[in-house]
Design a protein around this motif. Structure first.
Motif, PDB file in Angstrom:
ATOM      1  N   VAL A  59      32.255  56.148  44.476  1.00 24.76           N
ATOM      2  CA  VAL A  59      31.159  55.899  45.416  1.00 24.76           C
ATOM      3  C   VAL A  59      31.317  56.770  46.649  1.00 24.76           C
ATOM      4  CG1 VAL A  59      30.126  54.170  46.941  1.00 24.76           C
ATOM      5  CG2 VAL A  59      30.699  53.562  44.581  1.00 24.76           C
ATOM      6  N   GLY A  60      32.569  56.956  47.080  1.00 22.94           N
ATOM      7  CA  GLY A  60      32.823  57.800  48.241  1.00 22.94           C
ATOM      8  C   GLY A  60      32.115  57.297  49.483  1.00 22.94           C
ATOM      9  N   SER A  61      31.450  58.191  50.174  1.00 19.34           N
ATOM     10  CA  SER A  61      30.783  57.820  51.426  1.00 19.34           C
ATOM     11  C   SER A  61      29.308  57.507  51.240  1.00 19.34           C
ATOM     12  CB  SER A  61      30.928  58.964  52.436  1.00 19.34           C
ATOM     13  OG  SER A  61      30.329  60.153  51.931  1.00 19.34           O
ATOM     14  N   THR A  62      28.832  57.498  49.974  1.00 18.16           N
ATOM     15  CA  THR A  62      27.415  57.231  49.751  1.00 18.16           C
ATOM     16  C   THR A  62      27.082  55.776  50.043  1.00 18.16           C
ATOM     17  OG1 THR A  62      27.832  56.813  47.399  1.00 18.16           O
ATOM     18  CG2 THR A  62      27.192  59.051  48.019  1.00 18.16           C
ATOM     19  N   ALA A  63      25.817  55.529  50.365  1.00 19.22           N
ATOM     20  CA  ALA A  63      25.408  54.177  50.747  1.00 19.22           C
ATOM     21  C   ALA A  63      25.221  53.271  49.536  1.00 19.22           C
ATOM     22  CB  ALA A  63      24.110  54.242  51.552  1.00 19.22           C
ATOM     23  N   VAL A  64      24.679  53.813  48.458  1.00 14.65           N
ATOM     24  CA  VAL A  64      24.386  53.039  47.245  1.00 14.65           C
ATOM     25  C   VAL A  64      24.844  53.878  46.056  1.00 14.65           C
ATOM     26  CG1 VAL A  64      22.578  51.897  45.876  1.00 14.65           C
ATOM     27  CG2 VAL A  64      22.369  52.016  48.369  1.00 14.65           C
ATOM     28  N   PRO A  65      25.490  53.266  45.056  1.00 14.53           N
ATOM     29  CA  PRO A  65      25.972  54.054  43.919  1.00 14.53           C
ATOM     30  C   PRO A  65      24.842  54.791  43.200  1.00 14.53           C
ATOM     31  CG  PRO A  65      26.911  51.843  43.871  1.00 14.53           C
ATOM     32  CD  PRO A  65      25.857  51.836  44.929  1.00 14.53           C
ATOM     33  N   VAL A  66      25.119  56.022  42.801  1.00 16.67           N
ATOM     34  CA  VAL A  66      24.196  56.739  41.926  1.00 16.67           C
ATOM     35  C   VAL A  66      24.277  56.102  40.542  1.00 16.67           C
ATOM     36  CG1 VAL A  66      25.884  58.452  41.159  1.00 16.67           C
ATOM     37  CG2 VAL A  66      23.451  59.062  41.266  1.00 16.67           C
ATOM     38  N   TRP A  67      23.245  56.238  39.729  1.00 13.31           N
ATOM     39  CA  TRP A  67      23.181  55.492  38.462  1.00 13.31           C
ATOM     40  C   TRP A  67      24.261  55.912  37.479  1.00 13.31           C
ATOM     41  CZ3 TRP A  67      21.864  57.404  33.509  1.00 13.31           C
ATOM     42  CH2 TRP A  67      21.432  58.720  33.468  1.00 13.31           C
ATOM     43  N   ASP A  68      24.727  57.147  37.553  1.00 16.58           N
ATOM     44  CA  ASP A  68      25.839  57.607  36.727  1.00 16.58           C
ATOM     45  C   ASP A  68      26.690  58.522  37.596  1.00 16.58           C
ATOM     46  OD1 ASP A  68      27.367  59.351  34.762  1.00 16.58           O
ATOM     47  OD2 ASP A  68      26.355  58.013  33.343  1.00 16.58           O
ATOM     48  N   PHE A  69      28.005  58.345  37.530  1.00 21.88           N
ATOM     49  CA  PHE A  69      28.892  59.070  38.437  1.00 21.88           C
ATOM     50  C   PHE A  69      29.205  60.497  37.996  1.00 21.88           C
ATOM     51  CE2 PHE A  69      30.345  54.620  39.495  1.00 21.88           C
ATOM     52  CZ  PHE A  69      29.854  54.624  40.793  1.00 21.88           C
TER      53      PHE A  69
ATOM     54  N   GLU B 253      45.404  43.933  50.827  1.00 21.47           N
ATOM     55  CA  GLU B 253      44.576  44.363  49.698  1.00 21.47           C
ATOM     56  C   GLU B 253      43.231  43.652  49.720  1.00 21.47           C
ATOM     57  OE1 GLU B 253      44.406  44.326  44.809  1.00 21.47           O
ATOM     58  OE2 GLU B 253      46.163  43.492  45.836  1.00 21.47           O
ATOM     59  N   ALA B 254      43.232  42.370  50.016  1.00 17.15           N
ATOM     60  CA  ALA B 254      41.976  41.625  50.092  1.00 17.15           C
ATOM     61  C   ALA B 254      41.043  42.235  51.132  1.00 17.15           C
ATOM     62  CB  ALA B 254      42.258  40.164  50.415  1.00 17.15           C
ATOM     63  N   LEU B 255      41.605  42.658  52.257  1.00 25.33           N
ATOM     64  CA  LEU B 255      40.797  43.302  53.292  1.00 25.33           C
ATOM     65  C   LEU B 255      40.183  44.598  52.778  1.00 25.33           C
ATOM     66  CD1 LEU B 255      43.017  42.747  56.473  1.00 25.33           C
ATOM     67  CD2 LEU B 255      40.796  41.692  55.972  1.00 25.33           C
ATOM     68  N   ARG B 256      40.932  45.321  51.959  1.00 20.94           N
ATOM     69  CA  ARG B 256      40.421  46.582  51.397  1.00 20.94           C
ATOM     70  C   ARG B 256      39.188  46.334  50.533  1.00 20.94           C
ATOM     71  NH1 ARG B 256      43.625  50.285  46.860  1.00 20.94           N
ATOM     72  NH2 ARG B 256      41.898  51.764  46.462  1.00 20.94           N
ATOM     73  N   TRP B 257      39.284  45.362  49.617  1.00 20.88           N
ATOM     74  CA  TRP B 257      38.157  45.104  48.728  1.00 20.88           C
ATOM     75  C   TRP B 257      36.980  44.528  49.494  1.00 20.88           C
ATOM     76  CZ3 TRP B 257      39.715  48.246  45.575  1.00 20.88           C
ATOM     77  CH2 TRP B 257      40.934  48.193  44.904  1.00 20.88           C
ATOM     78  N   ARG B 258      37.261  43.688  50.471  1.00 19.92           N
ATOM     79  CA  ARG B 258      36.160  43.123  51.261  1.00 19.92           C
ATOM     80  C   ARG B 258      35.463  44.210  52.079  1.00 19.92           C
ATOM     81  NH1 ARG B 258      34.100  38.320  52.853  1.00 19.92           N
ATOM     82  NH2 ARG B 258      35.429  37.281  51.338  1.00 19.92           N
ATOM     83  N   ALA B 259      36.226  45.150  52.610  1.00 19.19           N
ATOM     84  CA  ALA B 259      35.622  46.236  53.382  1.00 19.19           C
ATOM     85  C   ALA B 259      34.740  47.107  52.491  1.00 19.19           C
ATOM     86  CB  ALA B 259      36.714  47.081  54.037  1.00 19.19           C
ATOM     87  N   PHE B 260      35.196  47.367  51.275  1.00 22.50           N
ATOM     88  CA  PHE B 260      34.385  48.141  50.345  1.00 22.50           C
ATOM     89  C   PHE B 260      33.109  47.383  49.995  1.00 22.50           C
ATOM     90  CE2 PHE B 260      34.354  49.977  45.719  1.00 22.50           C
ATOM     91  CZ  PHE B 260      33.282  50.798  46.031  1.00 22.50           C
ATOM     92  N   ALA B 261      33.229  46.089  49.732  1.00 23.68           N
ATOM     93  CA  ALA B 261      32.053  45.275  49.427  1.00 23.68           C
ATOM     94  C   ALA B 261      31.081  45.243  50.608  1.00 23.68           C
ATOM     95  CB  ALA B 261      32.483  43.854  49.054  1.00 23.68           C
ATOM     96  N   ASP B 262      31.613  45.078  51.828  1.00 17.55           N
ATOM     97  CA  ASP B 262      30.758  45.087  53.018  1.00 17.55           C
ATOM     98  C   ASP B 262      29.992  46.403  53.121  1.00 17.55           C
ATOM     99  OD1 ASP B 262      31.554  42.556  53.814  1.00 17.55           O
ATOM    100  OD2 ASP B 262      32.999  43.277  55.308  1.00 17.55           O
TER     101      ASP B 262
END
Length: 380
Positions: A267-277, A311-320
């Protein structure tokens, strides 16, 4: 506005949108949006039919309003029809019945809803192919379309990981080991066959139907067999996190972590995932809000497991960050006249179904928002 406050405000708008649209939607089940942000509806049984019901049950859980409960319960006859007709059943029984019958049982204690959930779990269990250790995805029955039957037979797909929760629930309800055993075997096969060594994923994997010999990974909705379809990666992320939450099997946690770390990099710095990476420059990089919503919900679920706080903070930050991308790019909850919650979903780009509202994107958007503000009781 603080993240929790922004997410809570959005969740409140989601509930209000559902309430406003109940007279327009009625007993119909949204399938896909049109160019004017209006719903096109399912024509009978469909793998997506549970997502409107699931949203209604989430709204009932949040508000206690009988209007949402009544609207969800009124859909029961269509789910009963699936249980009466084997031709309507495939691997998506979890999507359909976890979000309808199981949800109703958990929130109301209705015995008929529980029985329907167990019947659906039995039907899903019957799709297990012991020679390959997987649940058969699409049905390969009948002689009217031999090409389709040949394509479907001996095939598992990433989406099924979301349906295993129905089997784990049935095991908790009945103590019958078959449900849990089959879910565990399928998850292990998915980990070895759908997840590549670099932690990207195949959408589908083909086995010899008679011997169960693993043959090859392919795609159906992604760009190419060797590419990484973003919603498939998301299904697996959320699914393995679900499996760990249900079993505390460390193998599931390991896979969920690996898939999530790879998604973070892709995903990198993009706002929304592209449909295929793995799109070449010649392909239109449509974004997929549904992939972002599923990923975010899975990441919040992963962050809530018994893992180190850092680690939980990492995943939560990515989800946010994924939710922030959806809010800035795809949010329809402030758009007058829109019937759904998210724009820019990519249902099946090779088939031309892209840049649209999707009921599963909407459901997982609500689930992700709820998880982000601390809710932990869901129907999976």
């Amino acid at each position: 506005m603080h993240t929790d406050e922004a997410h809570q405000a959005t969740l409140t708008r989601c509930v209000e949108r559902l309430r406003q649209q109940m007279p327009a939607v009625g007993l119909r089940n949204p399938k896909i949006g049109n160019a004017h942000n209006r719903w096109i509806y399912c024509n009978g049984a469909d793998w997506v039919m549970g997502f409107q019901t699931g949203q209604l049950w989430l709204a009932y859980q949040l508000t206690g309003s009988s209007a949402f409960k009544n609207a969800a319960q009124a859909r029961r006859p269509e789910f009963e029809q699936i249980l009466r007709d084997r031709r309507l059943r495939d691997h998506d029984l979890g999507f359909q019945f976890s979000l309808s019958s199981v949800a109703e049982w958990l929130l109301t204690g209705d015995d008929r809803a529980r029985a329907m959930g167990i019947s659906a779990a039995d039907a899903l269990l019957a799709r297990f192919r012991p020679e390959g250790g997987y649940i058969q995805a699409w049905s390969a029955q009948g002689t009217h379309d031999r090409e389709k039957a040949a394509f479907a037979n001996g095939r598992m797909i990433a989406d099924t990981m979301q349906n295993l929760a129905l089997l784990y629930w049935a095991h908790r309800e009945t103590a019958i080991e078959d449900y849990r055993d089959v879910a565990q075997i399928h998850a292990a096969t998915a980990a070895s066959c759908l997840v590549r060594d670099d932690d990207t994923s195949f959408h589908t994997f083909l086995f010899d139907p008679s011997t169960g010999e693993p043959l090859r990974g392919e795609t159906h909705q992604g760009y190419a067999d060797a590419s990484c379809w973003s919603r498939g990666q998301a299904w697996l992320m959320h699914g393995f996190a679900q499996c760990y939450a249900a079993t505390r099997d460390p193998a599931h946690l390991d896979v969920a972590r690996r898939l999530s770390a790879k998604a973070e990099a892709l995903v990198g710095s993009t706002a929304v995932p592209v449909w295929d990476f793995n799109l070449p420059d010649t392909e239109t990089p449509y974004i997929d809000s549904s992939a972002g919503a599923v990923m975010a919900a899975g990441l919040y679920l992963l962050a809530d497991q018994d893992i180190p706080a850092e680690e939980a903070l990492r995943w939560r930050a990515f989800a946010d960050r994924l939710i922030d991308g959806l809010l800035s790019t795809c949010d329809l909850t402030k758009t007058e006249g829109a019937q759904g919650l998210l724009a820019h979903g990519a249902a099946h780009v090779p088939a031309g179904r892209c840049d649209t509202m999707l009921p599963y994107g909407d459901y997982y958007f609500m689930e992700a928002l709820m998880r982000s503000v601390g809710h932990t009781q869901f129907f999976w």
